[in-house]
Design a protein around this motif. Sequence first.
Motif, PDB file in Angstrom:
ATOM      1  N   MET A 119       0.816  -1.207   0.000  1.00  0.00           N
ATOM      2  CA  MET A 119       0.000   0.000   0.000  1.00  0.00           C
ATOM      3  C   MET A 119       0.852   1.261   0.000  1.00  0.00           C
ATOM      4  O   MET A 119       0.486   2.266  -0.615  1.00  0.00           O
ATOM      5  CB  MET A 119      -0.976  -0.021   1.170  1.00  0.00           C
ATOM      6  CG  MET A 119      -2.260  -0.746   0.759  1.00  0.00           C
ATOM      7  SD  MET A 119      -3.508  -0.665   2.012  1.00  0.00           S
ATOM      8  CE  MET A 119      -3.249  -2.222   2.802  1.00  0.00           C
ATOM      9  N   LEU A 120       1.995   1.189   0.673  1.00  0.00           N
ATOM     10  CA  LEU A 120       2.882   2.361   0.669  1.00  0.00           C
ATOM     11  C   LEU A 120       3.515   2.553  -0.706  1.00  0.00           C
ATOM     12  O   LEU A 120       3.757   3.683  -1.145  1.00  0.00           O
ATOM     13  CB  LEU A 120       3.961   2.202   1.745  1.00  0.00           C
ATOM     14  CG  LEU A 120       3.425   2.405   3.162  1.00  0.00           C
ATOM     15  CD1 LEU A 120       4.493   2.064   4.191  1.00  0.00           C
ATOM     16  CD2 LEU A 120       2.960   3.850   3.354  1.00  0.00           C
ATOM     17  N   HIS A 121       3.757   1.446  -1.385  1.00  0.00           N
ATOM     18  CA  HIS A 121       4.304   1.507  -2.745  1.00  0.00           C
ATOM     19  C   HIS A 121       3.307   2.213  -3.670  1.00  0.00           C
ATOM     20  O   HIS A 121       3.669   3.106  -4.435  1.00  0.00           O
ATOM     21  CB  HIS A 121       4.597   0.085  -3.242  1.00  0.00           C
ATOM     22  CG  HIS A 121       5.080   0.041  -4.644  1.00  0.00           C
ATOM     23  ND1 HIS A 121       6.337   0.484  -5.001  1.00  0.00           N
ATOM     24  CD2 HIS A 121       4.474  -0.380  -5.784  1.00  0.00           C
ATOM     25  CE1 HIS A 121       6.484   0.345  -6.310  1.00  0.00           C
ATOM     26  NE2 HIS A 121       5.366  -0.177  -6.814  1.00  0.00           N
ATOM     27  N   LEU A 122       2.040   1.813  -3.551  1.00  0.00           N
ATOM     28  CA  LEU A 122       0.995   2.429  -4.373  1.00  0.00           C
ATOM     29  C   LEU A 122       0.866   3.918  -4.048  1.00  0.00           C
ATOM     30  O   LEU A 122       0.689   4.750  -4.925  1.00  0.00           O
ATOM     31  CB  LEU A 122      -0.351   1.725  -4.139  1.00  0.00           C
ATOM     32  CG  LEU A 122      -0.386   0.258  -4.571  1.00  0.00           C
ATOM     33  CD1 LEU A 122      -1.700  -0.391  -4.153  1.00  0.00           C
ATOM     34  CD2 LEU A 122      -0.186   0.140  -6.081  1.00  0.00           C
ATOM     35  N   ARG A 123       0.978   4.221  -2.760  1.00  0.00           N
ATOM     36  CA  ARG A 123       0.874   5.611  -2.337  1.00  0.00           C
ATOM     37  C   ARG A 123       2.011   6.439  -2.932  1.00  0.00           C
ATOM     38  O   ARG A 123       1.801   7.559  -3.411  1.00  0.00           O
ATOM     39  CB  ARG A 123       0.897   5.652  -0.797  1.00  0.00           C
ATOM     40  CG  ARG A 123       1.235   6.992  -0.196  1.00  0.00           C
ATOM     41  CD  ARG A 123       1.177   6.945   1.329  1.00  0.00           C
ATOM     42  NE  ARG A 123       2.206   7.804   1.912  1.00  0.00           N
ATOM     43  CZ  ARG A 123       2.313   8.069   3.202  1.00  0.00           C
ATOM     44  NH1 ARG A 123       1.476   7.542   4.067  1.00  0.00           N
ATOM     45  NH2 ARG A 123       3.267   8.842   3.659  1.00  0.00           N
ATOM     46  N   ALA A 124       3.226   5.862  -2.934  1.00  0.00           N
ATOM     47  CA  ALA A 124       4.382   6.589  -3.465  1.00  0.00           C
ATOM     48  C   ALA A 124       4.214   6.830  -4.965  1.00  0.00           C
ATOM     49  O   ALA A 124       4.533   7.904  -5.476  1.00  0.00           O
ATOM     50  CB  ALA A 124       5.657   5.809  -3.174  1.00  0.00           C
ATOM     51  N   GLU A 125       3.682   5.835  -5.657  1.00  0.00           N
ATOM     52  CA  GLU A 125       3.505   5.975  -7.113  1.00  0.00           C
ATOM     53  C   GLU A 125       2.518   7.082  -7.427  1.00  0.00           C
ATOM     54  O   GLU A 125       2.672   7.791  -8.411  1.00  0.00           O
ATOM     55  CB  GLU A 125       3.003   4.657  -7.711  1.00  0.00           C
ATOM     56  CG  GLU A 125       4.049   3.573  -7.657  1.00  0.00           C
ATOM     57  CD  GLU A 125       3.834   2.561  -8.752  1.00  0.00           C
ATOM     58  OE1 GLU A 125       2.658   2.264  -9.021  1.00  0.00           O
ATOM     59  OE2 GLU A 125       4.839   2.096  -9.314  1.00  0.00           O
TER      60      GLU A 125
END
Lengths: 310, 141
Positions: A206-212
Amino acid sequence: MDVAKELLGGNMLAGGRAIRWLDDRDPRGAEVLASVFPHTGRAHIIGITGPPGAGKSTLANAMISQLRSRGRRVGVVAIDPSSPFSGGAILGDRVRMARHTLDADVFIRSIGTRGQAGGLSRSAHDACLILDAMGFDVILVETVGVGQDEIDIVALAHTTVIVGLPGLGDEVQAIKAGLMEVGDVFVINKADREGYEATRQQFELMLHLRAEGRQDSSLHWSPPVLRAVALNDEGIAEIIDATEAHAQFLRDNGEFERLSGQRERAQTLGLMGEALLQLALEKTDPDVLAAVEAREIDPYAAARLLLRSL
Amino acid sequence: MPQGTERPLRVLLAKLGMDTHTVGITVIAHALREAGMEVIFTGLKQTPAMVATAAIQEDVDVVGVSSLSAGHTRSLPTLARLLREAGAGDKLLLVGGVIPEEDQPLLQEAGVDKIFTMGADTRDIITYLNEWRAAQQAGHS
């Protein structure tokens, strides 16, 4: 006792009294605040939030120990819900922090939400200012157990720590909506329980998606996902390393002061809104409200009518 | 927010020493909450110094100590003295639980404002606190 002068000198009795006055909306609180406000803006405010049962108080307790071992003076604002019916509250967060009671460099204050939604108390901001003026280096603000969108803490804290726990897929569902978007440091507490690895992966994803989704942002802080067993003091040094790195990151980018300024601005607007509503209520024609109750006029039209007469 | 709850009475509830009987204090905490008060718990195995410090940090109006095992004749006078020395002698100091009649004069002399013995009704405690507060407010205005 000159409360303002005494609390600037670190007097606990004066600090406790000032917070009480502000929480009670006693006019003496505003007077004290006016005197001490120039001495605020220095403390690093860390919010600790997460769903009920994640171990926020226990984590706060362990974080106090770690901060003290680094020589930091620590203020704590621990918030528990007030009853919407009686206005009463049971404030039990300090039970888990009892070992710090006699440390003169730790000040723990419990506060009821007193009708405020969003996970904070209406006076949490004021309590932080008083502790800041008393010279505490770090202020931990522990919110009530929150669900998806009770993220008022973000407007108050420089650094927001989100506490989750392993096991339940639902638990990540519960915090993903609001909390995953706002955390600066993620902690999976009770990590010795089954399901830790799966929860960690979900957090990372979820943090990866947020960063993207935020690639255009010139400021880039990658929130770490940390493992902790707060009850055994495991993983706590890493959490404080992360909160201190985040504070440094904010300072390096001029964000520390900007966030502090934004907070005072928001508080000002909030107080204005409160006062305006009070003023408006005093001048409200009860007959119009009675007409709404009797379904003779709709709420939109009634509100327009009442506002026109102000 | 209703007017009456604007300035709730704040009450610290504590247990001193090795006494670990928590049923009574829990019942009282819930009753006081229902009566619109803010109740702060300190946990078990507290020393008088810990209770005094918590009372000051929390700026409570009332300190209530539950005592269901011996020790109160020493710990309560110490607590009363520590509060006075810290400038917090104006807080109402209550004790409830198993307090033999022969201990009561000593406690009262040491600064305990009111003793509730076994069988006290939570309603009596609430009435007492509300009356105390009303008297305080009358005295200040």
